[in-house]
Design an enzyme around this catalytic site. Structure first.
Site, short mmCIF file in Angstrom:
data_model
loop_
_atom_site.label_atom_id
_atom_site.label_comp_id
_atom_site.label_asym_id
_atom_site.label_seq_id
_atom_site.Cartn_x
_atom_site.Cartn_y
_atom_site.Cartn_z
N HIS A 161 0.83 -1.22 0.00
CA HIS A 161 0.00 0.00 0.00
C HIS A 161 0.86 1.26 0.00
O HIS A 161 0.43 2.31 0.48
CB HIS A 161 -0.96 0.03 1.20
CG HIS A 161 -1.65 -1.27 1.46
ND1 HIS A 161 -2.85 -1.62 0.88
CD2 HIS A 161 -1.28 -2.34 2.23
CE1 HIS A 161 -3.20 -2.82 1.28
NE2 HIS A 161 -2.25 -3.29 2.09
N SER A 282 14.73 21.49 -16.16
CA SER A 282 13.55 22.29 -16.42
C SER A 282 13.98 23.60 -17.06
O SER A 282 15.04 24.14 -16.74
CB SER A 282 12.83 22.57 -15.09
OG SER A 282 12.01 23.71 -15.21
N LYS A 288 15.82 21.62 -10.95
CA LYS A 288 15.16 20.36 -11.31
C LYS A 288 16.06 19.38 -12.06
O LYS A 288 16.85 19.77 -12.91
CB LYS A 288 13.93 20.64 -12.20
CG LYS A 288 12.78 21.33 -11.48
CD LYS A 288 12.18 20.49 -10.36
CE LYS A 288 11.37 19.34 -10.91
NZ LYS A 288 10.18 19.77 -11.61
N GLU A 295 9.69 8.27 -17.06
CA GLU A 295 8.33 8.77 -17.32
C GLU A 295 7.87 8.43 -18.73
O GLU A 295 6.71 8.07 -18.96
CB GLU A 295 8.27 10.28 -17.11
CG GLU A 295 8.44 10.67 -15.65
CD GLU A 295 8.58 12.17 -15.50
OE1 GLU A 295 7.64 12.80 -15.00
OE2 GLU A 295 9.63 12.73 -15.90
#
Ligand code: ARG
Length: 465
Positions: A161, A282, A288, A295
């Site tokens: 979980h 970024s 970043k 992804e």
């Protein structure tokens, strides 16, 4: 007759030229040209077979083979003029052959149809593609096994979980990924095996009246056997569906790995560091470092799943035998092949190069009461029934939450508030090392078991061709 285009190969029974839009609309050469090598390979085998059975002369066969080999060079040099009015890869190559060698070229299509030709080409293409994908899959497995070995002793929290559950070793987690890929490889190999049946000779749907030798052609092309039924062989694309299903399962696995790496690379956990060369920055936020490769792999899963649905829907309710609908099989199939191969390539390069922040993963396991089950098991070994032990440990955890202390940080006196069977030996089971080390059975997370599985995996991988 003067209004008909002359380049088409089937105009005999027509009284007007094809509508210009229809010509574009039905053409597939802009995507099926990808099959050129396999189309030529199939044609050469067919010409050899026709010569063997006396339908072509040896001179005709030699002219055909030489012509096709020259066309192959032309295509690879980028000198081949692909014509949409010739519809597809098959007629583009056949027309070019006839332009080059004359009448012998016109005889190549004897005893054959584009229906068995395309069904053969796709199988040959997919067979080669699966071999390349398999190499990437194996390379990724090897990388994971090396990473597992490097991190066999590294402790991290295991989750259920997405809540800290029990301590595990990072190596054990990597070997879980490895097991998924082993099954993915098995599915691909099954599919390649079932697919390796030759449609040629089925012609349009019913077979041919020429005295063909299908065993000869099958052997020439490396097929295990000729197909048993001509209607089935020209019409079913189940092998493409099966491959796509295997690809979708593999991508689903990769998406799970991607998701975990994204979570682990986030400053929220800080478990791993991905190499800079696999991340991007970024344009606005200078701090970043984004896990884009992971992804994108996660995102690519969507198209592969979608293409599986496309192929299933394409096949659904199609009456026997060949229908032109099947021309729509190629773009989804090609895209799935490319996507799967690229995603495996990316992960085979990136994943073994990640570094684990071992202190961070250790602290995360320590803070999460990850050894609570170990304390319960300890109480059971001292004669406390498991349900009572569960309750006792639950109370100890509540105390720990209030005091800001992990179980391993509590003194013996503190622990004995909850049960007087607790003795000095309790601290052996409350350490993270004690917890993972105790799970020392086949398939468990103990470092010794990780090393055993690494050894087994290496033996398996070394035996693969
Ligand atoms: N381009 C077609 C395909 O991909 C080749 C077979 C065409 N056959 C036909 N009878 N029109 O399916």
């Amino acid at each position: 007759m003067s209004d008909k285009t002359s380049s088409q190969l089937w105009t005999g029974r027509f009284t007007e030229a094809t509508d210009a839009f229809v010509e574009q609309f039905t053409a597939s050469e802009h995507f099926d040209r990808r099959l050129y090598q396999h189309d030529i390979r199939g044609s050469i085998a067919h010409a050899r077979m026709l010569t063997k059975v006396g339908v072509l002369t040896e001179d005709e066969r030699d002219a055909i083979i030489k012509g096709l080999e020259e066309i192959l060079v032309e295509i690879e040099r980028g000198d081949f003029a692909w014509l949409p009015e010739l519809e597809d890869v098959h007629m583009n190559i056949e027309k070019r052959l006839t332009d080059r060698i004359g009448d012998a070229g016109k005889k190549l299509h004897t005893g054959r149809s584009r229906n068995d030709q395309v069904a053969t080409d796709i199988r040959l293409y997919l067979r080669d593609s699966i071999a390349l994908i398999r190499q990437e899959l194996i390379r990724f497995q090897k990388g994971l096994v090396e990473l597992a070995e490097r991190e066999a002793d590294t402790i991290m929290p295991g989750f259920t979980h997405l809540q800290v559950a029990q301590p595990i070793t990072f190596g054990h987690h990597m070997l879980a990924w490895y097991e998924m890929l082993v099954r993915d490889q098995g599915r691909l190999e099954d599919c390649a095996k079932r697919m390796n049946i030759m449609p040629l000779g089925s012609a349009a749907l019913a077979g041919t009246s020429f005295p063909i030798d299908r065993d000869f052609t099958a052997a020439e092309l490396g097929f295990d056997a000729p197909s048993n039924n001509s209607l089935d062989a020209v019409s079913d694309r189940d092998f493409a569906i099966e491959f796509s299903a295997a690809a979708a399962i593999t991508l689903t696995h990769l998406s799970r790995m991607a998701e975990e790496m994204i979570i682990w690379a986030s400053p929220l956990t800080g478990f791993i560091e991905l190499p800079d060369r696999f991340c991007t920055g970024s344009s606005i936020m200078p701090q970043k470092k984004n896990p884009d490769v992971a992804e994108i792999v996660r995102g690519k899963t969507a198209r592969v799943n979608g293409q599986l649905m496309a192929l299933l829907t394409l096949m659904k309710s199609q009456p026997l035998a060949y229908n032109r609908d099947n021309q729509e099989d190629k773009e989804p199939l090609f895209d799935t092949i490319d996507t799967l191969r690229n995603c495996l390539h990316a992960f085979a390069d990136m994943v073994p190069a990640l570094t684990v922040n071992r202190k961070t993963t250790y602290e995360a396991a320590r803070k999460g009461f990850a050894t609570a089950t170990d304390l319960a098991d300890y109480l059971v070994r001292k004669g406390v029934p498991f349900r009572d032990a569960h309750e006792i440990v639950g109370r100890s955890v509540r105390y720990g939450v209030e005091q800001g202390k992990d179980l391993s940080e509590m003194s013996l006196e503190e622990l004995r508030q909850f049960s007087d069977v607790i003795a000095a030996d309790v601290h052996d089971v409350l350490t993270l090392e004690g917890s993972v080390g105790a799970r020392d059975h086949f398939g468990g997370t103990a470092p010794a078991q990780v090393r055993l599985q690494v050894k087994r995996a290496k033996e398996r991988l070394n035996q693969l061709a």
